[in-house]
Design a protein around this motif. Structure first.
Motif, PDB file in Angstrom:
ATOM      1  N   THR A  83       0.854  -1.190   0.000  1.00 54.44           N
ATOM      2  CA  THR A  83       0.000   0.000   0.000  1.00 54.44           C
ATOM      3  C   THR A  83       0.893   1.244   0.000  1.00 54.44           C
ATOM      4  OG1 THR A  83      -1.911   1.050   1.074  1.00 54.44           O
ATOM      5  CG2 THR A  83      -0.215   0.206   2.537  1.00 54.44           C
ATOM      6  N   PRO A  84       0.449   2.344  -0.641  1.00 57.41           N
ATOM      7  CA  PRO A  84      -0.763   2.507  -1.441  1.00 57.41           C
ATOM      8  C   PRO A  84      -0.510   2.088  -2.896  1.00 57.41           C
ATOM      9  CG  PRO A  84       0.346   4.623  -1.232  1.00 57.41           C
ATOM     10  CD  PRO A  84       1.191   3.619  -0.478  1.00 57.41           C
ATOM     11  N   TRP A  85      -1.559   2.253  -3.736  1.00 56.70           N
ATOM     12  CA  TRP A  85      -1.498   1.835  -5.142  1.00 56.70           C
ATOM     13  C   TRP A  85      -1.871   2.993  -6.070  1.00 56.70           C
ATOM     14  CZ3 TRP A  85      -0.699  -3.386  -6.804  1.00 56.70           C
ATOM     15  CH2 TRP A  85      -0.606  -4.315  -5.768  1.00 56.70           C
ATOM     16  N   VAL A 108      -0.058  11.703  -9.266  1.00 57.76           N
ATOM     17  CA  VAL A 108      -0.376  10.749  -8.198  1.00 57.76           C
ATOM     18  C   VAL A 108       0.882  10.440  -7.373  1.00 57.76           C
ATOM     19  CG1 VAL A 108      -1.184   8.399  -7.709  1.00 57.76           C
ATOM     20  CG2 VAL A 108      -2.358   9.785  -9.413  1.00 57.76           C
ATOM     21  N   GLU A 109       2.022  10.341  -8.056  1.00 53.49           N
ATOM     22  CA  GLU A 109       3.277  10.137  -7.323  1.00 53.49           C
ATOM     23  C   GLU A 109       3.520  11.276  -6.335  1.00 53.49           C
ATOM     24  OE1 GLU A 109       5.874   7.711 -10.698  1.00 53.49           O
ATOM     25  OE2 GLU A 109       6.421   9.745 -10.169  1.00 53.49           O
ATOM     26  N   GLN A 110       3.253  12.511  -6.789  1.00 58.65           N
ATOM     27  CA  GLN A 110       3.454  13.674  -5.911  1.00 58.65           C
ATOM     28  C   GLN A 110       2.548  13.580  -4.688  1.00 58.65           C
ATOM     29  OE1 GLN A 110       5.818  16.247  -6.576  1.00 58.65           O
ATOM     30  NE2 GLN A 110       5.396  16.429  -4.393  1.00 58.65           N
ATOM     31  N   GLU A 111       1.309  13.141  -4.924  1.00 59.98           N
ATOM     32  CA  GLU A 111       0.359  13.016  -3.809  1.00 59.98           C
ATOM     33  C   GLU A 111       0.844  11.970  -2.802  1.00 59.98           C
ATOM     34  OE1 GLU A 111      -2.043  15.139  -3.816  1.00 59.98           O
ATOM     35  OE2 GLU A 111      -3.208  14.481  -2.089  1.00 59.98           O
ATOM     36  N   ALA A 112       1.350  10.854  -3.305  1.00 60.18           N
ATOM     37  CA  ALA A 112       1.865   9.804  -2.420  1.00 60.18           C
ATOM     38  C   ALA A 112       3.092  10.297  -1.656  1.00 60.18           C
ATOM     39  CB  ALA A 112       2.209   8.561  -3.235  1.00 60.18           C
ATOM     40  N   GLY A 116       4.001  11.163   2.588  1.00 63.85           N
ATOM     41  CA  GLY A 116       5.057  10.478   3.335  1.00 63.85           C
ATOM     42  C   GLY A 116       5.296   9.040   2.912  1.00 63.85           C
ATOM     43  N   HIS A 117       4.707   8.616   1.792  1.00 61.25           N
ATOM     44  CA  HIS A 117       4.910   7.242   1.316  1.00 61.25           C
ATOM     45  C   HIS A 117       6.184   7.177   0.488  1.00 61.25           C
ATOM     46  CE1 HIS A 117       0.897   6.101   2.648  1.00 61.25           C
ATOM     47  NE2 HIS A 117       0.488   7.243   2.145  1.00 61.25           N
ATOM     48  N   GLU A 118       7.079   6.292   0.857  1.00 59.04           N
ATOM     49  CA  GLU A 118       8.329   6.163   0.092  1.00 59.04           C
ATOM     50  C   GLU A 118       8.196   5.136  -1.025  1.00 59.04           C
ATOM     51  OE1 GLU A 118      11.905   5.819   2.340  1.00 59.04           O
ATOM     52  OE2 GLU A 118      11.781   7.968   2.807  1.00 59.04           O
TER      53      GLU A 118
END
Ligand SMILES: CC(C)(COP(=O)(O)OP(=O)(O)OC[C@H]1O[C@@H](n2cnc3c(N)ncnc32)[C@H](O)[C@@H]1OP(=O)(O)O)[C@@H](O)C(=O)NCCC(=O)NCCS
Length: 170
Positions: A83-85, A108-112, A116-118
């Protein structure tokens, strides 16, 4: 990376939800046998969060959406540990090949990353080359809902941020 079209967040009350959810239903409905169009719309609407996970973005030609992509907590029912996807990447046929999906993936990458998602994930049966070009790496090939798909991963940490791409102007 610039597609030339504005990318907007879709909120749960947006009148565009049925259109975007309809694309998802037509494109991927076979992955959810028995799920009605109305149920797809309800599920899609629930993914239209106000920030982070979940979020949905659309590329706009004026008032008209021409592409979409989303960030969701789960997209593969037996891989809850991932997660996430990145999910629901779709561009209308007549708008393809101009960098719109690439721009949506970057959004979407920027949002992730902002959340704080690596690491985050996607699966695809046939678009591996698009995602590899955007810096995604193959993790695993497997059977899922009767298709051979590749699970891919994007490393959003500073060490993992990969190549940038240039889109053709639309
Ligand atoms: C897959 C899909 C989203 C791609 O959308 P798109 O807007 O055409 O994607 P892009 O324009 O960003 O990139 C597609 C191709 O255009 C080309 N392209 C894009 N920008 C370019 C540029 N500036 N210069 C040269 N070529 C470019 C690339 O060659 C790329 O090909 P690649 O797959 O070999 O990398 C679209 O075809 C679609 O909606 N398909 C049906 C749904 C689907 O399969 N979704 C993916 C599920 S995993």
């Amino acid at each position: 990376m610039e597609s030339g079209l504005p990318l907007v967040r879709i909120d749960a009350l947006s009148p565009l939800v049925p259109t975007l959810a309809g694309w998802a239903h037509d494109q991927w409905g076979h992955l959810h046998p028995g799920r009605s169009r109305a149920a797809t719309i309800a599920t899609f609407r629930a993914d239209c969060g106000s920030s982070g996970v979940p979020s949905v973005f659309a590329a706009m030609d004026g008032e008209r959406p021409v592409g979409m992509a989303s960030l969701v907590a789960d997209d593969m029912s037996d891989r809850c540990e991932l997660t996430p996807w990145l999910a629901s990447v779709f561009v209308l046929p007549e708008w393809r090949g101009r960098g719109i999906a690439s721009a949506l993936v970057r959004r979407v990458e920027q949002e992730a990353e902002d959340g704080g998602h690596e690491l985050f994930y996607l699966y695809t049966p046939d678009q591996q080359s698009l995602y590899r070009r955007l810096g995604w790496e193959d993790v695993e090939e497997r059977e899922y809902h009767g298709e051979t798909v590749t699970i891919m991963r994007r490393d959003l940490s500073p060490r993992g941020l990969g190549p940038s791409v240039t889109a053709r102007p639309v």
